[in-house]
Design a protein around this motif. Structure first.
Motif, short mmCIF file in Angstrom:
data_model
loop_
_atom_site.label_atom_id
_atom_site.label_comp_id
_atom_site.label_asym_id
_atom_site.label_seq_id
_atom_site.Cartn_x
_atom_site.Cartn_y
_atom_site.Cartn_z
N CYS A 148 0.84 -1.20 0.00
CA CYS A 148 0.00 0.00 0.00
C CYS A 148 0.88 1.25 0.00
CB CYS A 148 -0.90 0.00 1.22
SG CYS A 148 -1.96 1.45 1.32
N CYS A 153 0.63 2.71 6.31
CA CYS A 153 -0.08 1.43 6.16
C CYS A 153 0.87 0.33 5.69
CB CYS A 153 -1.23 1.61 5.16
SG CYS A 153 -2.09 0.08 4.80
N CYS A 169 -4.24 -0.29 -0.42
CA CYS A 169 -4.75 -1.60 -0.06
C CYS A 169 -6.27 -1.61 -0.10
CB CYS A 169 -4.24 -2.02 1.32
SG CYS A 169 -4.89 -1.02 2.66
N CYS A 174 -7.81 3.86 2.65
CA CYS A 174 -6.41 4.23 2.71
C CYS A 174 -6.15 5.53 1.97
CB CYS A 174 -5.52 3.12 2.19
SG CYS A 174 -4.37 2.61 3.46
N ARG A 177 -7.02 7.60 5.11
CA ARG A 177 -7.87 6.80 5.98
C ARG A 177 -7.53 6.96 7.45
NH1 ARG A 177 -6.21 0.44 5.81
NH2 ARG A 177 -4.54 0.55 7.31
ZN LIG Z 1 -3.25 0.73 2.99
#
Ligand SMILES: [Zn+2]
Length: 192
Positions: A148, A153, A169, A174, A177
């Motif tokens: 990602c 992340c 992802c 994301c 996020r």
């Molecule tokens: Zn992610």
């Protein structure tokens, strides 16, 4: 599925990685959420893990060893670096063990692979995960494994989009996020 398993060490590269497999119950729940174990297997393994905590604990440690070996292999791949030998050897140990529990079964007029439907072997959740990693590594799809793009992340995922340009992802979460509370809430939502 093996990539979801790798992601059970959340925030891997932060100062405070979050271990989502804290107990054997978490491993059994992963098996439940991903459908690799039947409900009956999950129930019985959970019960048994209370009776034989040491056996359950050592299966959990083994699962984590496998996960970390998988991570090293797939992380090298997404970084376009040579895959180190040691983790691949560790993974192969699990792949071999997994193969010993595979059977060909006849179902509805055709044959399919199936794992022993044991409810007494604590390692049962590991077999399909090891197999999933081996299948993915040996497939054309392996080139579409991505990390990602969000630096907070870095979950691994398989980019199955049409033009293979997916960067996050999970598009809805994301990038900007707020990170999901746990792997399991994500799994639950995804299955609804
Ligand atoms: Zn992610």
């Amino acid at each position: 599925m093996c990539l979801d398993f790798i992601n059970t060490l959340d925030d891997r590269f932060s100062n405070e990685p979050k271990e989502l497999l804290k107990s054997y119950l978490d491993l059994a729940r992963f098996g439940e959420d991903t459908g690799i174990l039947s409900d009956l297997q999950v129930d019985r393994l959970m019960t048994k893990s209370m009776q034989y905590p040491e056996g359950a604990q050592s299966a959990l440690e083994s699962a984590i060893r496998m996960r970390e070996a998988m991570h090293e292999v797939f992380w090298a791949l997404v970084q376009r670096k040579p895959v180190p030998r040691a983790p691949l050897m560790i993974l192969n140990g699990y792949v071999k063990d997994s193969a010993q529990h595979m059977n060909v079964v006849s179902r509805d007029g055709h044959f399919e692979w199936e794992f022993d439907s044991t409810d007494s072997d604590f390692d049962a959740p590991l077999w399909p995960i090891a197999r999933s990693a081996a299948d993915l590594l040996a497939s054309e799809q392996v080139q579409f494994v991505r990390a990602c793009a969000s630096k907070t992340c870095e979950w691994l995922f398989l980019d199955e989009s049409k033009n293979h340009r997916r960067r996050w992802c999970d598009m809805t979460k994301c990038g900007n996020r707020a990170k999901v509370k746990s792997f399991y809430t994500r799994q639950k939502k995804a299955s609804k």
